[in-house]
Design a protein around this motif. Structure first.
Motif: not given
Length: 674
Positions: A351-353, A369-371, A420-421, A470-476
């Motif tokens: 998750i995290g795109f 993402f938030d779901k 919004l981020l 615990n994830a933010m793909f693809p950043t991490y």
């Protein structure tokens, strides 16, 4: 250089109007091939600066571009800085120079500008101008942001251009093979340095803040991953420097005048550079207004693409107050918390795109993402509040795995439900203390970490949201273990501190005059010989994998009648079944065709059909041409990272199955707290 290696410099010199007239010198120093890939953008900058009375020196780093020598072994190497000391002295001694040298740049050349001003400090170096730099090469650079591994198109780009023949003649010979083509790919070097240590600290200026005794102008971008460095350097070094000026605007990883890339209002950043260097390098008595202005200029956002610039006279801002908000039962975010509860989260590494592909750029609605995250919302705000600064987070957590990352995003939920981020931060759980150590499964930890610098205005009726994952793909790059994590909701240890200020109207704090200036049309060179297709990021999902793809294609028609096309792509795939199975594959291709004449612009050159369109649709049998192709792969399992790397060069009339030069490399590195 003292060892006989010659570095390539392009000097752009002002027109002399009187005998014995001398000028200050501005140096930009980087490896990105000033004579082909960056020719037109670099020459546009040089022309602008030279017309205003500066000698401009653009230099390719040793072993890159048109310079001689063996490729330097890493970014920001000691060899790079040693050479720069020699360059500065030679420029100061030039008969056309007044003996004063300034350094300027963005990204790489911004980094080494700051390094030369803190770590080396040659006497002739008198002033600095750095955009989108860093003070910490480990946690605040592209390889391990927040201590977590990151891969994107930069790694295929840099390992690709490092192997291309010198742009001074494009000679394909044994010397080029030895000095560039067969050199170890840097991706292998960086995977051998997965934790912070002497490798990263050697040239990180955070360990030498007190040495910054030169005047420096710092540019940061609210949509750039390096947004934190400017105010950190200001706060830590202002007592030693005669002057530090900071401007942070709505910029991506580009200079402020690049209006085609920035999501918010920009300005003529080169004009600011002129004002700065006029004062420090020319003794310009008419330029003292820049010294009288407040040192800090910030863009206060009222939305993703809206806001206003204003001066601040101090940092930290004295009128700032910390508003503590607690994550509470029922996914509430409240100021007073008396609850004692726990929320759990299943790890979904893919998750995290929606939060972007690295820690910069404009992002969209965060709801998808938030779901899959733990979210905590405030009640609708009754009166608008403004935040400027660093948001700090404290979480009381446990995990069923020995390695876990925690990512926190601050968000704005508007009256229509769009999310919004505002800003993001992360912690590698194994690096929660000075010495890396794995977590004990099911043990509780209190972890604290900052989110990135931000400005934002939350309006009446909007909600403040904290999102935890615990994830933010693809950043991490994902951690390798399936797990569940728990967040313990306790008022003393689970909270977020917001740096809140009273909202000022734009009329009560008018924008600084320089932020309203745009580049004059006289200073814009028509980009008729340079073109690029838009960068494309896409996500593809199946029941078992998520893949993020990237593609970028650019074209140049150089003054030496060489047509050049450049392709960069990567795929990053994460398994849904086994989080340790992640694969990044990058591909870059540079095509050079010589003796391409008779075209009035790059758009006039016909391209061969096909995907992608990289070849001019002209007779190649009578023209010298060659192709450099680089393919790189990094994949992981629970224990290791594996590298497969290949460079190929195809000369005139050869095919992919008949490459004339091939270099392959394989690497393997044990996972170390990643």
């Amino acid at each position: 250089m003292p060892d006989g290696v010659r570095l390539s410099v392009t000097l752009t010199v002002p027109i002399v109007t009187r005998c014995s007239e001398t000028f200050p010198v501005l140096l930009q120093y980087k490896p990105y091939r000033k004579d082909d890939a960056l020719f037109y953008s670099d020459q546009s900058d040089a022309r602008y600066l030279a017309r205003r009375g500066f000698i401009v020196a653009q230099v390719d780093i040793r072993g890159t571009g048109s310079s001689e020598g063996v490729l330097v072994d890493r970014e920001y190497s000691s060899q790079e800085l040693n050479d720069c000391e020699q360059i500065i002295q030679q420029l100061a001694n030039d008969h056309r120079s007044n003996g004063r040298v300034g350094m300027y740049g963005i990204s790489w050349s911004g980094f080494n500008t700051l390094m030369m001003g803190t770590l080396r400090r040659p006497p002739a170096l008198r002033a600095l101008f750095a955009a989108h730099g860093t003070d910490d090469l480990y946690k605040s650079d592209i390889h391990y942001p927040d201590g977590i591994m990151h891969l994107d198109n930069y790694l295929i780009f840099i390992d690709h251009i490092n192997g291309i023949p010198s742009s001074r003649g494009y000679n394909i010979n044994e010397q080029w093979m030895k000095e560039r083509f067969r050199q170890r790919p840097w991706i292998d070097l960086y995977l051998s340095q997965q934790i912070d240590g002497s490798f990263w600290k050697e040239n990180s200026i955070k360990y030498a803040y007190n040495n910054l005794t030169l005047p420096v102008y710092l540019i940061g971008g609210l949509y750039d991953a390096y947004r934190d460095f400017a105010l950190r350097v200001y706060e830590k070094s202002r007592q030693n420097s005669p002057k530090i000026k900071v401007t942070i605007g709505p910029f991506v990883h580009a200079m402020p005048e690049n209006v085609n890339r920035h999501p918010g209002p920009s300005f003529d950043g080169k004009a600011e550079m002129i004002r700065w260097f006029n004062y420090w390098l020319k003794d310009d008595k008419n330029g003292t207004e820049i010294m009288k202005e407040p040192e800090i200029t910030l863009f206060v956002r009222t939305g993703l693409t809206t806001g206003h610039y204003r001066y601040e006279t101090e940092w930290p801002i004295a009128r700032q107050e910390i508003q503590r908000m607690h994550m509470c039962k029922g996914h509430q975010l409240i100021e007073k918390n008396a609850c004692n509860d726990v929320d759990t989260l299943e790890y979904r590494p893919w998750i995290g795109f929606e939060a972007g592909t690295w820690l910069g750029g404009l992002t969209g609605d965060q709801q998808p993402f938030d779901k899959d995250c733990l979210v905590y919302d405030s009640e609708p705000i009754k009166k608008a509040i403004e935040i400027i600064g660093i948001v700090n987070v404290s979480l009381h957590v446990s995990t069923t795995a020995r390695l876990t990352h925690w990512i926190v995003r601050l968000e704005d939920v508007d009256i229509n439900g769009q999310v919004l981020l505002v800003t993001t931060g992360a912690l590698n759980g194994a690096q929660r203390q000075n010495s890396p150590a794995y977590l004990q499964p099911n043990s509780r930890y209190t972890i604290t970490f900052p989110l990135r610098f931000t400005t934002w205005t939350f309006y009446s009726g909007h909600r403040i949201r904290i999102s935890v994952s615990n994830a933010m793909f693809p950043t991490y790059w994902p951690t390798p273990f399936s797990m569940n994590t728990s967040l313990f909701l306790n008022s003393s240890v689970t909270f977020v501190d917001l740096p809140v200020l009273p909202v000022l109207s734009s009329s009560s704090s008018p924008s600084p005059s320089f932020t309203q200036k745009q580049v004059s049309s006289d200073d814009i060179l028509p980009e008729v010989f340079s073109a690029a297709k838009p960068r494309l990021y896409k996500r593809y999902e199946t029941n078992t994998t998520t893949t993020i793809t990237f593609e970028r294609i650019s074209y140049e028609l150089l003054p030496n009648n060489c047509f050049m096309s450049a392709l960069q792509t990567f795929n990053l795939t994460c398994s849904h079944r086994d989080p340790s199975v992640v694969r990044w594959s990058g591909r870059a291709q540079q095509t050079y065709v010589f003796d391409v004449r008779g075209y009035g612009s790059i758009d006039d050159i016909p391209l061969r059909n096909g995907d992608p369109q990289l070849y001019p649709n002209i007779d190649l049998t009578k023209r010298k041409h060659f192709i450099v192709l680089t393919e790189s792969e990094v994949r992981s399992d629970r224990d290791c990272f594996y590298i497969n790397f290949k460079r190929q060069l195809f000369q005139s009339n050869s095919t992919k199955n008949q490459s004339s030069h091939v270099f392959t490399f394989k690497g393997k590195h044990k996972r170390r707290f990643q």
